[in-house]
Design a protein around this motif. Structure first.
Motif, PDB file in Angstrom:
ATOM      1  N   ALA A  89       0.792  -1.261   0.038  1.00 33.85           N
ATOM      2  CA  ALA A  89      -0.003  -0.011   0.071  1.00 33.85           C
ATOM      3  C   ALA A  89       0.936   1.077   0.003  1.00 33.85           C
ATOM      4  CB  ALA A  89      -0.888   0.040   1.350  1.00 33.85           C
ATOM      5  N   HIS A 136       1.398   5.060  -2.766  1.00 28.13           N
ATOM      6  CA  HIS A 136       1.381   6.344  -1.891  1.00 28.13           C
ATOM      7  C   HIS A 136       2.609   7.142  -2.442  1.00 28.13           C
ATOM      8  CE1 HIS A 136      -2.467   6.271   0.124  1.00 28.13           C
ATOM      9  NE2 HIS A 136      -2.080   5.138   0.628  1.00 28.13           N
ATOM     10  N   ALA A 159      -3.214   8.406   5.935  1.00 27.39           N
ATOM     11  CA  ALA A 159      -3.229   8.179   4.400  1.00 27.39           C
ATOM     12  C   ALA A 159      -4.099   6.916   4.153  1.00 27.39           C
ATOM     13  CB  ALA A 159      -1.711   7.824   3.846  1.00 27.39           C
ATOM     14  N   GLU A 160      -3.975   5.830   4.935  1.00 29.06           N
ATOM     15  CA  GLU A 160      -4.556   4.638   4.358  1.00 29.06           C
ATOM     16  C   GLU A 160      -4.680   4.042   5.766  1.00 29.06           C
ATOM     17  OE1 GLU A 160      -4.696   1.304   1.004  1.00 29.06           O
ATOM     18  OE2 GLU A 160      -3.260   2.901   0.942  1.00 29.06           O
ATOM     19  N   VAL A 199      -4.758  -0.174   6.418  1.00 36.18           N
ATOM     20  CA  VAL A 199      -4.573  -1.504   5.648  1.00 36.18           C
ATOM     21  C   VAL A 199      -5.414  -2.644   6.481  1.00 36.18           C
ATOM     22  CG1 VAL A 199      -2.944  -2.981   4.441  1.00 36.18           C
ATOM     23  CG2 VAL A 199      -2.726  -0.669   4.621  1.00 36.18           C
ATOM     24  N   ASN A 208      -5.418  -4.138  11.800  1.00 36.81           N
ATOM     25  CA  ASN A 208      -5.397  -2.903  11.075  1.00 36.81           C
ATOM     26  C   ASN A 208      -4.278  -2.219  11.062  1.00 36.81           C
ATOM     27  OD1 ASN A 208      -8.302  -3.050   9.586  1.00 36.81           O
ATOM     28  ND2 ASN A 208      -8.533  -3.292  11.837  1.00 36.81           N
TER      29      ASN A 208
END
Length: 234
Positions: free
Chosen positions: A32, A36, A182-183, A185, A224
């Motif tokens: 991931a 970015h 940002a994210e 996962v 996560n």
């Protein structure tokens, strides 16, 4: 929470190394991250490199990598993992004292290496060091565990906190240091078997981890992973 992170990192590196190996077993977070950040042609500073889980991956993606850890033993293990790579310079020092020149790196990266959730004075020193060594367009990227999922439940969030409250605290705290999420996962730990899951997790987290895996009956634990980023300040 009664967790033996310090003891594991500084006195039982083999336990830490295995824990790191089994965490995010499919390397989803790093995949991931590559969505970015383009590391091509960049100079990178990895702080808290540990035993080198991400060091080789970063070195293979970037122009030059400075890999830092405060533990000489961790650095030696990481060096072995990166044998043959010519573009890695290892630094044994604290993250707030890299010794690198001003504006000498394009990207700072750290995986599960802070900042911690307290007001320790070294946090701002560390963040200031990142700003000092980053180029004007540089950025900082961090992996850390997000407060939702089985890993959080295994660690037992203190009574009175809901996962939602913990997430809000987490993001607010990171925002104080100019980080943006940002994210997130979805990933998982995959231990070879239940005995290994209980041995490794039990060393760090104690009986609650052993009880968790006994009840779960599986060596796989969901998690996560949060990817946070910030630009150079100032």
């Amino acid at each position: 929470m009664d967790e033996k992170w310090y003891e594991t990192y500084n006195q039982a590196w083999e336990i830490y190394d295995k824990f790191s190996e089994y965490e995010d077993f499919e390397d989803k977070a790093f995949a991931a991250l590559l969505g970015h950040v383009d590391f091509t042609g960049k100079t990178v500073y990895e702080y808290g490199c540990g035993t080198g889980k991400y060091t080789r991956k970063l070195a293979e993606a970037c122009l030059h990598l400075y890999a830092n850890d405060i533990s000489p033993l961790m650095v030696e293990v990481a060096k072995e993992r990166c044998a043959g790579l010519q573009n890695v310079t290892f630094i044994t020092a604290s993250a707030e004292n890299s010794g690198l020149p001003d504006q000498s790196v394009d990207i700072v990266f750290g995986a599960w290496a802070g900042p911690p959730f307290d007001e320790h004075p070294t946090i701002e020193m560390m963040e200031g060091e990142f700003d000092r060594i980053l180029t004007s367009e540089g950025s900082v990227w961090i992996f850390t565990n997000y407060f939702l999922g089985e890993f959080t439940r295994m660690r037992e969030i203190p009574e009175g906190d809901t996962p939602e409250e913990a997430v809000a605290f987490f993001t607010d705290y990171m925002g104080r240091y100019n980080y943006e999420l940002a994210e997130v996962v979805s990933a998982y730990w995959q231990f070879p078997d239940l005995d290994e899951a209980k041995r490794i997790s039990g060393f760090i987290f104690g009986e609650k981890a052993i009880d968790f895996f006994n009840k779960k009956g599986s060596p796989i634990m969901e998690d996560n992973i949060a990817i946070f980023r910030r630009s150079r300040r100032g």
